[in-house]
Structures are given as structure tokens and as C-alpha cells.
Design a protein around this motif. Structure first.
Motif, PDB file in Angstrom:
ATOM      1  N   ASP A 144       0.713  -0.982  -0.318  1.00  0.00           N
ATOM      2  CA  ASP A 144      -0.501  -0.042   0.236  1.00  0.00           C
ATOM      3  C   ASP A 144       0.792   1.449  -0.078  1.00  0.00           C
ATOM      4  O   ASP A 144       2.188   1.212   0.599  1.00  0.00           O
ATOM      5  CB  ASP A 144      -1.062   0.185   1.307  1.00  0.00           C
ATOM      6  N   PHE A 145       0.737   1.995  -0.669  1.00  0.00           N
ATOM      7  CA  PHE A 145       1.253   3.845  -0.547  1.00  0.00           C
ATOM      8  C   PHE A 145       0.766   4.224  -0.969  1.00  0.00           C
ATOM      9  O   PHE A 145      -0.968   4.009  -1.429  1.00  0.00           O
ATOM     10  CB  PHE A 145       2.288   2.929  -1.889  1.00  0.00           C
ATOM     11  N   VAL A 146       0.789   5.702  -1.076  1.00  0.00           N
ATOM     12  CA  VAL A 146       0.292   7.285  -1.906  1.00  0.00           C
ATOM     13  C   VAL A 146       1.517   8.518  -2.258  1.00  0.00           C
ATOM     14  O   VAL A 146       2.502   7.830  -1.938  1.00  0.00           O
ATOM     15  CB  VAL A 146      -0.768   7.724  -0.227  1.00  0.00           C
ATOM     16  N   VAL A 147       0.612   8.196  -3.154  1.00  0.00           N
ATOM     17  CA  VAL A 147       1.889   9.166  -4.482  1.00  0.00           C
ATOM     18  C   VAL A 147       0.587  10.633  -5.476  1.00  0.00           C
ATOM     19  O   VAL A 147       0.371  10.543  -4.852  1.00  0.00           O
ATOM     20  CB  VAL A 147       2.475   8.297  -5.918  1.00  0.00           C
ATOM     21  N   PHE A 148       1.660  11.447  -4.970  1.00  0.00           N
ATOM     22  CA  PHE A 148       1.084  12.494  -5.464  1.00  0.00           C
ATOM     23  C   PHE A 148       1.975  13.157  -7.050  1.00  0.00           C
ATOM     24  O   PHE A 148       3.260  12.734  -6.734  1.00  0.00           O
ATOM     25  CB  PHE A 148       1.326  14.272  -4.315  1.00  0.00           C
ATOM     26  N   GLY A 149       1.511  13.768  -8.451  1.00  0.00           N
ATOM     27  CA  GLY A 149       1.911  14.121  -8.942  1.00  0.00           C
ATOM     28  C   GLY A 149       1.417  15.803  -9.286  1.00  0.00           C
ATOM     29  O   GLY A 149       0.681  16.413  -9.153  1.00  0.00           O
ATOM     30  N   ARG A 150       1.551  15.749 -10.213  1.00  0.00           N
ATOM     31  CA  ARG A 150       1.117  17.182 -11.313  1.00  0.00           C
ATOM     32  C   ARG A 150       1.112  17.476 -12.547  1.00  0.00           C
ATOM     33  O   ARG A 150       1.813  16.233 -13.669  1.00  0.00           O
ATOM     34  CB  ARG A 150       2.536  18.100 -10.878  1.00  0.00           C
ATOM     35  N   VAL A 151       0.062  18.129 -13.257  1.00  0.00           N
ATOM     36  CA  VAL A 151       0.146  17.990 -14.951  1.00  0.00           C
ATOM     37  C   VAL A 151      -0.010  20.016 -15.071  1.00  0.00           C
ATOM     38  O   VAL A 151      -0.041  20.600 -13.702  1.00  0.00           O
ATOM     39  CB  VAL A 151      -1.884  17.565 -14.822  1.00  0.00           C
ATOM     40  N   ARG A 152       1.355  20.057 -15.823  1.00  0.00           N
ATOM     41  CA  ARG A 152       1.346  21.888 -16.001  1.00  0.00           C
ATOM     42  C   ARG A 152       1.559  21.390 -17.782  1.00  0.00           C
ATOM     43  O   ARG A 152       1.758  20.886 -18.322  1.00  0.00           O
ATOM     44  CB  ARG A 152       2.812  21.466 -15.728  1.00  0.00           C
ATOM     45  N   PHE A 153       0.990  23.020 -18.207  1.00  0.00           N
ATOM     46  CA  PHE A 153       1.076  23.574 -19.447  1.00  0.00           C
ATOM     47  C   PHE A 153       0.764  24.618 -18.981  1.00  0.00           C
ATOM     48  O   PHE A 153      -0.433  25.504 -18.146  1.00  0.00           O
ATOM     49  CB  PHE A 153      -0.097  22.719 -19.945  1.00  0.00           C
ATOM     50  N   THR A 154       1.089  25.681 -19.817  1.00  0.00           N
ATOM     51  CA  THR A 154       0.400  27.065 -20.822  1.00  0.00           C
ATOM     52  C   THR A 154      -0.852  27.306 -21.468  1.00  0.00           C
ATOM     53  O   THR A 154      -0.939  26.829 -22.541  1.00  0.00           O
ATOM     54  CB  THR A 154       1.566  27.742 -21.649  1.00  0.00           C
ATOM     55  N   ILE A 155      -1.579  27.817 -20.757  1.00  0.00           N
ATOM     56  CA  ILE A 155      -2.516  27.853 -21.894  1.00  0.00           C
ATOM     57  C   ILE A 155      -2.771  29.033 -22.149  1.00  0.00           C
ATOM     58  O   ILE A 155      -2.509  30.277 -22.205  1.00  0.00           O
ATOM     59  CB  ILE A 155      -4.373  27.718 -19.902  1.00  0.00           C
ATOM     60  N   GLU A 156      -3.455  28.545 -23.456  1.00  0.00           N
ATOM     61  CA  GLU A 156      -3.254  30.239 -24.843  1.00  0.00           C
ATOM     62  C   GLU A 156      -4.840  30.418 -24.844  1.00  0.00           C
ATOM     63  O   GLU A 156      -5.436  29.759 -24.934  1.00  0.00           O
ATOM     64  CB  GLU A 156      -2.154  29.748 -24.979  1.00  0.00           C
ATOM     65  N   PRO A 157      -5.003  31.791 -25.359  1.00  0.00           N
ATOM     66  CA  PRO A 157      -4.206  32.678 -25.378  1.00  0.00           C
ATOM     67  C   PRO A 157      -3.988  33.879 -24.240  1.00  0.00           C
ATOM     68  O   PRO A 157      -2.776  34.611 -24.763  1.00  0.00           O
ATOM     69  CB  PRO A 157      -4.543  33.663 -26.566  1.00  0.00           C
ATOM     70  N   ARG A 158      -4.043  33.438 -23.644  1.00  0.00           N
ATOM     71  CA  ARG A 158      -3.611  33.836 -21.658  1.00  0.00           C
ATOM     72  C   ARG A 158      -2.335  33.961 -21.348  1.00  0.00           C
ATOM     73  O   ARG A 158      -2.147  34.624 -20.256  1.00  0.00           O
ATOM     74  CB  ARG A 158      -4.671  33.346 -20.751  1.00  0.00           C
ATOM     75  N   CYS A 159      -1.557  32.715 -21.745  1.00  0.00           N
ATOM     76  CA  CYS A 159      -0.197  32.471 -21.697  1.00  0.00           C
ATOM     77  C   CYS A 159      -0.267  32.072 -20.415  1.00  0.00           C
ATOM     78  O   CYS A 159       0.910  33.436 -19.411  1.00  0.00           O
ATOM     79  CB  CYS A 159       0.673  33.896 -22.032  1.00  0.00           C
ATOM     80  N   THR A 160      -1.028  31.382 -19.100  1.00  0.00           N
ATOM     81  CA  THR A 160      -0.577  31.733 -18.050  1.00  0.00           C
ATOM     82  C   THR A 160      -0.416  30.096 -17.684  1.00  0.00           C
ATOM     83  O   THR A 160      -0.550  29.073 -18.334  1.00  0.00           O
ATOM     84  CB  THR A 160      -1.768  31.882 -16.927  1.00  0.00           C
ATOM     85  N   LEU A 161       0.573  29.608 -16.930  1.00  0.00           N
ATOM     86  CA  LEU A 161       1.553  28.257 -16.587  1.00  0.00           C
ATOM     87  C   LEU A 161       0.615  28.035 -15.655  1.00  0.00           C
ATOM     88  O   LEU A 161      -0.296  28.032 -14.764  1.00  0.00           O
ATOM     89  CB  LEU A 161       2.797  28.605 -16.467  1.00  0.00           C
ATOM     90  N   GLU A 162      -0.287  26.752 -15.930  1.00  0.00           N
ATOM     91  CA  GLU A 162      -0.974  26.247 -15.443  1.00  0.00           C
ATOM     92  C   GLU A 162       0.071  24.607 -14.781  1.00  0.00           C
ATOM     93  O   GLU A 162       0.169  23.586 -15.342  1.00  0.00           O
ATOM     94  CB  GLU A 162      -2.616  25.591 -15.910  1.00  0.00           C
ATOM     95  N   GLU A 163      -0.884  24.478 -13.091  1.00  0.00           N
ATOM     96  CA  GLU A 163      -0.353  23.419 -12.428  1.00  0.00           C
ATOM     97  C   GLU A 163      -0.275  22.956 -11.650  1.00  0.00           C
ATOM     98  O   GLU A 163      -1.604  23.744 -10.599  1.00  0.00           O
ATOM     99  CB  GLU A 163       1.145  24.207 -11.605  1.00  0.00           C
ATOM    100  N   THR A 164      -1.542  21.533 -11.770  1.00  0.00           N
ATOM    101  CA  THR A 164      -2.913  21.082 -11.245  1.00  0.00           C
ATOM    102  C   THR A 164      -1.538  19.752 -10.659  1.00  0.00           C
ATOM    103  O   THR A 164      -1.804  18.439 -11.377  1.00  0.00           O
ATOM    104  CB  THR A 164      -3.932  20.656 -11.973  1.00  0.00           C
ATOM    105  N   PRO A 165      -2.052  19.803  -9.378  1.00  0.00           N
ATOM    106  CA  PRO A 165      -1.667  18.805  -8.306  1.00  0.00           C
ATOM    107  C   PRO A 165      -2.576  17.276  -8.934  1.00  0.00           C
ATOM    108  O   PRO A 165      -3.819  17.949  -8.827  1.00  0.00           O
ATOM    109  CB  PRO A 165      -1.490  18.782  -7.104  1.00  0.00           C
ATOM    110  N   PHE A 166      -2.309  16.158  -8.524  1.00  0.00           N
ATOM    111  CA  PHE A 166      -2.943  14.898  -8.034  1.00  0.00           C
ATOM    112  C   PHE A 166      -2.322  14.167  -7.264  1.00  0.00           C
ATOM    113  O   PHE A 166      -1.092  14.136  -6.967  1.00  0.00           O
ATOM    114  CB  PHE A 166      -3.796  14.200  -9.405  1.00  0.00           C
ATOM    115  N   GLY A 167      -3.269  13.575  -7.160  1.00  0.00           N
ATOM    116  CA  GLY A 167      -3.265  12.163  -6.250  1.00  0.00           C
ATOM    117  C   GLY A 167      -3.298  11.358  -6.321  1.00  0.00           C
ATOM    118  O   GLY A 167      -4.494  10.833  -6.610  1.00  0.00           O
TER     119      GLY A 167
END
Length: 182
Positions: A144-167
Motif C-alpha cells: 500500500d502507498f500514496v503518491v502525488f503528481g502534477r499536470v502542467r501546461f501553458t494555456i493560451e492565448p492568456r499565456c499562463t502556466l497552469e499546474e494542477t496536483p493529483f494524488g
């Protein structure tokens, strides 16, 4: 002396106005943060919606991330050949229990196109339609274990780096998504 007094009064009112504008800007930025809905597996933003799932298959579990785009938004595919800072990316950190296996599957697959914008000025794989990403997961230690990750991308045209964690939790041989604590 009168000129100095008038100058100080003008500066005082300008500073108050700037502080109000700064406070309004900060409040607006807070309201533009993505909203988490449907417990923790769906993240809703005005320009996109992310939905996370785990498919428990016989061989390997699969992490599924669906992205619905809104307001003509788009982002760079992980299949873009050039190195873009905001390219779609996900990771699990440095855990000993779980790892990605093989390449990420993008559906529908993005197509390389020529973009003459000065920041691109070349070929790029833009993702402009609702897309699903599937990534096989490999359990490295059968406990049994728990890990955490993330998804990252730049959404255009607003040009912001989006980072969303998940477990991800693995308990008694079953993998599930859990609320990210990071």
C-alpha cells in the motif's frame, strides 16, 4: 511652497488610487484560480476543464486525464518536437512505488503545424480540441502507498502556466485517485 504642497497632494491621491487598483487586481487574480468541483477529480477553469480518472485494468492501471477547452483556448501537445517551456507535462515526483510506463497516448492526436508568431516561429503541435491523455502506470512495489503528481501546461492565448496536483492511492491491490495534499 504652494507648488510643493500641490505636488504632495497629487502624489497622495495617485498613491491611494494605485493601491485600490492593485487591490482590485489581486482580488481578480484570486477569483481567476481554477475551481475544484465533483470532489477532487475535476478542475474547472474559465478556459479549460481537467478531469482525472484511474482505469484499473488487468495488466497495468492507466491514468486518464481529459481536457475540455473553452473560449478558444489551446496549449502545446507533449508530442511537439521542439522544447517549449509550457508544453503539456505530467510527473509523479521521485517515488519508489509507482512510475509511468511507456509513452503518453494523446487522443485525438495533435498535428504539427507551422506557426509564424514571433514566440513560436516554427513548427508546433497545438492542442485546440478536447483531448484525452492516457498514461500506463507501473507498480514497482506491491504494498500500500500514496503518491502525488502534477499536470502542467501553458494555456493560451492568456499565456499562463497552469499546474494542477493529483494524488494516487494504492490499497489492497486497487488504485484510486485521492485529494492532493501538496
Amino acid at each position: 511652497m504652494n507648488k510643493l504642497t500641490i505636488l504632495l497632494i497629487v502624489l497622495f491621491f495617485n498613491c491611494k488610487s494605485d493601491k485600490k487598483q492593485l487591490a482590485a487586481l489581486s482580488e481578480n487574480e484570486i477569483h481567476n484560480k481554477p475551481e475544484v468541483i465533483k470532489d477532487f477529480t475535476t478542475v474547472n477553469d474559465k478556459d479549460y476543464t481537467l478531469h482525472f480518472e484511474i482505469e484499473n485494468t488487468k495488466n497495468n492501471p492507466v491514468l486518464v486525464i481529459s481536457i475540455k477547452l473553452h473560449n478558444n483556448s489551446y496549449f502545446v501537445s507533449p508530442y511537439a518536437k521542439r522544447n517549449f517551456k509550457g508544453k503539456f507535462y505530467m510527473d509523479l515526483g521521485s517515488y519508489t512505488h509507482l512510475d509511468f510506463e511507456g509513452d503518453i497516448i494523446e487522443s485525438p492526436r495533435s498535428v504539427e503545424e507551422l506557426d509564424s508568431h514571433p514566440f513560436v516561429n516554427g513548427n508546433v503541435n497545438w492542442v485546440k480540441v478536447n483531448t484525452t491523455y492516457k498514461q500506463k502506470l507501473r507498480v514497482k512495489l506491491e504494498e500500500d502507498f500514496v503518491v502525488f503528481g502534477r499536470v502542467r501546461f501553458t494555456i493560451e492565448p492568456r499565456c499562463t502556466l497552469e499546474e494542477t496536483p493529483f494524488g494516487i492511492s494504492y490499497k489492497n491491490g486497487v488504485m484510486t485517485l485521492i485529494e492532493p495534499k501538496c
